[in-house]
Enzyme design. Structure first.
Site, PDB file in Angstrom:
ATOM      1  N   ASN A   1      58.790  48.646  75.263  1.00 58.03           N
ATOM      2  CA  ASN A   1      59.268  47.843  76.390  1.00 58.03           C
ATOM      3  C   ASN A   1      60.043  46.659  75.811  1.00 58.03           C
ATOM      4  OD1 ASN A   1      59.620  46.285  78.656  1.00 58.03           O
ATOM      5  ND2 ASN A   1      57.443  45.783  78.933  1.00 58.03           N
TER       6      ASN A   1
ATOM      7  N   LYS B   1      61.720  44.478  77.352  1.00 57.10           N
ATOM      8  CA  LYS B   1      61.706  43.328  78.272  1.00 57.10           C
ATOM      9  C   LYS B   1      63.116  42.718  78.401  1.00 57.10           C
ATOM     10  CE  LYS B   1      56.935  42.528  77.053  1.00 57.10           C
ATOM     11  NZ  LYS B   1      55.795  41.651  77.127  1.00 57.10           N
TER      12      LYS B   1
ATOM     13  N   HIS C   1      54.188  46.370  85.762  1.00 60.03           N
ATOM     14  CA  HIS C   1      53.886  45.565  84.571  1.00 60.03           C
ATOM     15  C   HIS C   1      53.306  44.230  85.039  1.00 60.03           C
ATOM     16  CE1 HIS C   1      54.325  43.284  80.882  1.00 60.03           C
ATOM     17  NE2 HIS C   1      54.450  44.444  80.245  1.00 60.03           N
TER      18      HIS C   1
ATOM     19  N   GLU D   1      53.802  41.334  84.110  1.00 63.78           N
ATOM     20  CA  GLU D   1      54.798  40.261  84.266  1.00 63.78           C
ATOM     21  C   GLU D   1      55.483  40.371  85.629  1.00 63.78           C
ATOM     22  OE1 GLU D   1      56.854  41.038  80.589  1.00 63.78           O
ATOM     23  OE2 GLU D   1      55.114  40.334  79.481  1.00 63.78           O
TER      24      GLU D   1
ATOM     25  N   GLU E   1      46.903  47.828  80.126  1.00 67.19           N
ATOM     26  CA  GLU E   1      47.332  46.661  79.365  1.00 67.19           C
ATOM     27  C   GLU E   1      46.517  45.433  79.777  1.00 67.19           C
ATOM     28  OE1 GLU E   1      51.586  47.209  77.870  1.00 67.19           O
ATOM     29  OE2 GLU E   1      51.740  46.440  79.902  1.00 67.19           O
TER      30      GLU E   1
ATOM     31  N   GLY F   1      51.365  40.132  74.311  1.00 66.63           N
ATOM     32  CA  GLY F   1      52.174  39.093  73.682  1.00 66.63           C
ATOM     33  C   GLY F   1      51.365  37.972  73.040  1.00 66.63           C
TER      34      GLY F   1
ATOM     35  N   SER G   1      49.742  43.872  72.301  1.00 61.73           N
ATOM     36  CA  SER G   1      49.832  43.484  70.884  1.00 61.73           C
ATOM     37  C   SER G   1      49.611  44.655  69.919  1.00 61.73           C
ATOM     38  CB  SER G   1      48.858  42.338  70.582  1.00 61.73           C
ATOM     39  OG  SER G   1      49.216  41.191  71.327  1.00 61.73           O
TER      40      SER G   1
HETATM   41  C1  PEP Z   1      53.974  44.800  77.021  1.00 57.99           C
HETATM   42  O1  PEP Z   1      54.700  43.912  77.414  1.00 57.99           O
HETATM   43  O2  PEP Z   1      53.859  45.821  77.695  1.00 57.99           O
HETATM   44  C2  PEP Z   1      53.257  44.604  75.778  1.00 57.99           C
HETATM   45  C3  PEP Z   1      52.262  45.389  75.529  1.00 57.99           C
HETATM   46  O3  PEP Z   1      53.702  43.573  74.947  1.00 57.99           O
HETATM   47  P1  PEP Z   1      53.145  43.241  73.468  1.00 57.99           P
HETATM   48  O4  PEP Z   1      53.081  44.533  72.695  1.00 57.99           O
HETATM   49  O5  PEP Z   1      54.120  42.287  72.910  1.00 57.99           O
HETATM   50  O6  PEP Z   1      51.772  42.665  73.641  1.00 57.99           O
END
Ligand code: PEP
Length: 264
Positions: free
Chosen positions: A10, A12, A104, A106, A176, A182, A222
Site C-alpha cells: 500500500n 498510500k 483502511h 486511515e 491491521e 506505521g 509494520s
Molecule cells: C498499512 O498502511 O496498511 C500498513 C500496514 O502500514 P505499515 O506497514 O507502514 O505499518
C-alpha cells in the site's frame, strides 16, 4: 487447505509517477527470475495518478502471465455521477486495477468511512469483476478494553453482508491492528494468527465453511523483511499488507523472497 499467499504494497499518498515507475521496475527486476507459480500473488497500490503509468509497464516476462497486480486504494460504489473527487470501480479497472483496498483505518479515521459504506464498496467491486481487500482492525483502546474480537467481528459481518459464497471466497481481508500501522510495533505473530483464525470463523458463520477456507486473510502493521517469515509460518496468516516497507524495492522484494522461503 492451501491458499496462495498475497504480498500487497500500500503506497498510500506517496511517490510521483516517475518514482512509482522506478519502484515498479525495481520489483520487476526481482520477479523476472521467477514464474508466477513460484511467486506469491503480488499486489501494489499506487496513487490514482500513477495507476496507468505503472499498469502500462506491465509484465515483461514474455509468458503472458501477470506477476504484479495493481490495486486502487479506494473507490466509490456508484458507477459515475456527481461525486467530486471520487473514482468508480470501472475507472479503476480501466486504469489496469484488479484489486481495490477498502476500509483502511486511515479512510475510516480521516474520511469517516462507515461499515455500511465499506459493504457498498465491496459489492460494487465484486460486481465490477475486481477483488476487494477489506481492512479491519482495532485501536489500542479497544485492545486494552478487551473488545478486539467483538469489534473486528462486527466490521467483518458488516463488510460481507449480502455477498454470495462465491464472492466471499474470492475476497481478501487484511487484519491491521491500528496501533501497529506505521508505528514500528508489530502484533505478536501468534496473536495475529489467533485474531485471523477468529475472523475465518466469522466468515464461516456468515457465509460458508468453504468460503472461510478459501478466503485469504492478511496481516498488516509494520511488516518488515525481518518479521515476515515468522508471520507466514502461522496457520491462518495468508500474506501481508505492507505500508512503509513497500516503498523501497529492496525491502519489498526481501519481504517477497522471505515469504517464498516459508510458503507459496
Ligand atoms: C498499512 O498502511 O496498511 C500498513 C500496514 O502500514 P505499515 O506497514 O507502514 O505499518
Amino acid at each position: 487447505m492451501s491458499r496462495k499467499p498475497i504480498i500487497a504494497g500500500n503506497w498510500k499518498m506517496n511517490l510521483l509517477q516517475s518514482e512509482a515507475k522506478a519502484l515498479f521496475e525495481g520489483i520487476k527486476s526481482f520477479t523476472k527470475d521467477f514464474t508466477a507459480q513460484q511467486l506469491p500473488t503480488i499486489v501494489i497500490a499506487p496513487v490514482f495518478t500513477s495507476l496507468s503509468a505503472v499498469s502500462s509497464e506491465g509484465c515483461d516476462c514474455g509468458c503472458g502471465c501477470d506477476k504484479i497486480s495493481i490495486a486502487g486504494q479506494n473507490c466509490h460504489w456508484e458507477k459515475s455521477g456527481a461525486y467530486t473527487g471520487e473514482i468508480s470501480v470501472e475507472m479503476l479497472a480501466d486504469a489496469g486495477c484488479s484489486y481495490v483496498i477498502i476500509g483502511h483505518s486511515e479512510r475510516r479515521q480521516y474520511f469517516s468511512e462507515t461499515d455500511e459504506m465499506i459493504n457498498k464498496k465491496a459489492k460494487a467491486i465484486l460486481a465490477g469483476g475486481l477483488i476487494p481487500i477489506i481492512c479491519c482492525g482495532e485501536t489500542l483502546e479497544q485492545r486494552e478494553a478487551g473488545v478486539t474480537d467483538q469489534h473486528i467481528a462486527t466490521q467483518i459481518r458488516a463488510a460481507l453482508n449480502g455477498l454470495s459464497e462465491e464472492e466471499v471466497a474470492k475476497s481478501v481481508i487484511a487484519y491491521e491492528p491500528i496501533w501497529a500501522i506505521g508505528t514500528g510495533k508489530t502484533c505478536d505473530s501468534q496473536e495475529a494468527n489467533r485474531v485471523i483464525a477468529m475472523i475465518r470463523n466469522v466468515v464461516k458463520e456468515v457465509s460458508s465453511a468453504s468460503a472461510g477456507d478459501s478466503i485469504r486473510i492478511l496481516y498488516g502493521g509494520s511488516v518488515k523483511p525481518s518479521t515476515i517469515e515468522e508471520q507466514m509460518s502461522q496457520s491462518d496468516i495468508d500474506g501481508a499488507l505492507v505500508g512503509g516497507a513497500s516503498l523501497k524495492a529492496e525491502s519489498f522484494n526481501e519481504i517477497i523472497a522471505n515469504t517464498m522461503k516459508v510458503s507459496v
